[in-house]
Design an enzyme around this catalytic site. Structure first.
Site: not given
Length: 235
Positions: A10, A83-84, A196, A198
């Site tokens: 994710m 994932t946050n 986040c 990413e």
């Protein structure tokens, strides 16, 4: 060495970073050919993203809870939600398993406090920046959390989902993020949380006038410390 359970996918772009970091950090601590003992359950992010957009968080929680149970059954001794944003359902996931869940916001807040900072800027998805599940967790550690204005939040959210989650890294987007960071610093932010997983593909320490806190790396570091506690080299 304890086994780390990774609830990922994710997106898979950031999960790949988790895997790389866990192994690099383990090798740094133990040397030689050591690598991280871990198991991974990677979900289909398209399914999760649709539930996010529709606000069907309970359905998403059920999917992640079942995945967490599978990781526990596979031998995981502790769990990371990679994932946050999906820490919105961290309590439901933690309730489904008997092993500890290492909360990403807690590890991040610890790092901010260790650096002597209190007023912190937060970048992430719109869910993370605007809702209380993450900001409130940070604030429970005594931090004051600043987020971008509406236009800045829209830019950050769009770049995450339309570029970074697809592995696209554009200089124009980096410049946009740097402008958002500068606005937060002007508003009093003493540091910036890259909230986040990413975002670390796009922004590093060299892109900010104040310290940045990369949540993926911080989460991985905390997991390795926990996994290697009381580690003994096999005979």
């Amino acid at each position: 060495m304890r086994t780390i359970g990774l609830l990922g996918g994710m997106s898979w772009e950031s999960t790949a970073e988790y895997y790389r970091l866990l192994n690099e950090l383990t090798r740094e601590r133990l040397g030689g050919l050591h690598s991280s003992r871990c198991v991974l359950y990677s979900v289909d992010f398209a399914e999760i993203e649709k539930l996010q957009a529709a606000g069907h968080w309970e359905q998403a929680a059920k999917i992640l809870a079942e995945a967490a149970k599978a990781l526990e059954a596979a031998g995981a001794d502790l769990l990371l939600i990679c994932t946050n944003t999906m820490h919105k359902v961290a309590d439901q996931v933690a309730a489904a398993i008997a092993i500890p869940l290492l909360h990403l916001a807690d590890t991040t807040a610890d790092a901010v406090r260790e650096n002597g900072l209190r007023r912190i800027g937060l970048l992430g998805t719109a869910f993370t920046m605007e809702q209380d599940f993450y900001r409130g967790r940070l604030e429970s550690h005594g931090l004051e959390v600043l987020v971008p204005d509406a236009a800045g939040r829209g830019t950050v959210h769009q770049v995450i989902y339309q570029e970074l989650c697809l592995g696209i890294v554009r200089e124009e987007s980096r410049a946009s993020f740097m402008a958002v960071i500068n606005d937060l610093v002007a508003a009093g932010a003493e540091g910036i949380i890259l909230g986040c997983t990413e975002i670390e593909l796009l922004i590093g320490p060299e892109h900010s006038p104040v310290p940045v806190f990369p949540t993926t790396r911080l989460h991985a570091e905390a997991a390795v410390i926990r996994a290697l506690a009381d580690f003994r080299e096999p005979a």
